[in-house]
Design an enzyme around this catalytic site. Structure first.
Site, PDB file in Angstrom:
ATOM      1  N   GLY B 122       0.807  -1.223   0.000  1.00  0.00           N
ATOM      2  CA  GLY B 122       0.000   0.000   0.000  1.00  0.00           C
ATOM      3  C   GLY B 122       0.835   1.265   0.000  1.00  0.00           C
ATOM      4  N   TYR B 157      -2.769  -4.174 -11.801  1.00  0.00           N
ATOM      5  CA  TYR B 157      -2.023  -4.109 -13.069  1.00  0.00           C
ATOM      6  C   TYR B 157      -2.752  -3.250 -14.110  1.00  0.00           C
ATOM      7  CZ  TYR B 157       1.098  -7.648 -11.186  1.00  0.00           C
ATOM      8  OH  TYR B 157       2.016  -8.312 -10.409  1.00  0.00           O
TER       9      TYR B 157
END
Lengths: 185, 185
Positions: B122, B157
């Site tokens: 994160g 992605y």
């Protein structure tokens, strides 16, 4: 049924797949098949040395744009495995099928560039190329074999035992020459 | 916004991605970030030599079963590229991120095994690892970069510019140790 008739007086497909490339000379006689009314010999090879014109001829025959020879040389040299099929023509061998594999030599392998000359398609040679690769990778203890398939050929691979998006794993691509590239980096 | 704040007094993300590994020493200082109330240094490396325990620690931290060291050694040795992130702890470097790439060194490359230690997730480090790989592959003129993504991480992605199943190209797998294997071969 097709296979049974096709190989009835030569190899059984399973035998053809299992027997080749285990200490045999390269190229090795893989099978015989009927082509233009004659029985011809098909040879299998793992050599990485190609006649440029042969490769170009095969590329064009399947509608691929042929990359520069220097690039092909690098790609083949850095492939873990190359499997080719040749037709015997007047004592010389003419390239009619090709596939190559990249791999980390232990965990996984990717099959690229499967091509069979259109005149020899529908005769099971693509299947033989793939099974040859699987057999050879299995001998190297490489269990995970993957590829990226166009939608037109997914059925072909499904029949051979490949699974599409297993466990919802998705194939993803990044094209670093795309127009949008700069917006990401 | 997150990025803007996160990198405001260190690097801009884009700068961090572009500046490293171009003739710099390895490992090189990539960025600084806040971790447990302190500003720590994050280093980037392309080395293929790892402390086995570091790799095992990272594997387990992300819930992966760690393969035998010998196999990992082979896999890393035969990877075209390895990118790792390290945290500086009391003057030593502790592995906190990893990804590797197989390639034919000219046409295509596959990214495997992206892992970031949960305590550092994160914070944009996965993104940095992927962009480092893209930048380095771009310098090698390798344009087609692919990977296989679990459904949980496809969004990650997609945000980075990857395309899922472009032109309906499907990722397909063959598991040669599966029970069904013998029925195909």
């Amino acid at each position: 049924m097709f296979w049974k008739n096709f190989f009835k007086d030569t190899y059984l497909l399973s035998k053809a797949c299992k027997d080749t490339n285990q200490g045999k000379k390269d190229p090795s006689l893989l099978t015989r098949l009927f082509y233009k009314g004659k029985k011809i010999k098909i040879f299998l090879s793992n050599h990485k040395i190609f006649n440029w014109q042969d490769l170009e001829f095969l590329c064009h025959s399947v509608g691929w744009e042929c990359p520069p020879f220097k690039k092909i040389q690098i790609g083949i040299a850095n492939s873990f495995m190359v499997v080719s099929l040749f037709q015997e023509v007047l004592g010389t061998l003419k390239l009619i099928g090709f596939a190559r594999v990249t791999s980390d030599k232990v965990f996984n392998a990717i099959i690229w560039d499967l091509a069979v000359h259109p005149e020899f398609q529908g005769k099971g040679l693509g299947k033989i190329l793939i099974y040859q690769i699987i057999q050879q990778l299995r001998r190297e203890d490489i269990i995970t074999i993957a590829l990226f398939a166009d939608s037109q050929v997914t059925k072909f691979y499904l029949k051979l035992g490949f699974i599409q998006d297993p466990e919802d794993i998705k194939g993803m691509f990044f094209y670093s020459n795309s127009d949008e590239y700069s917006s990401y980096i």
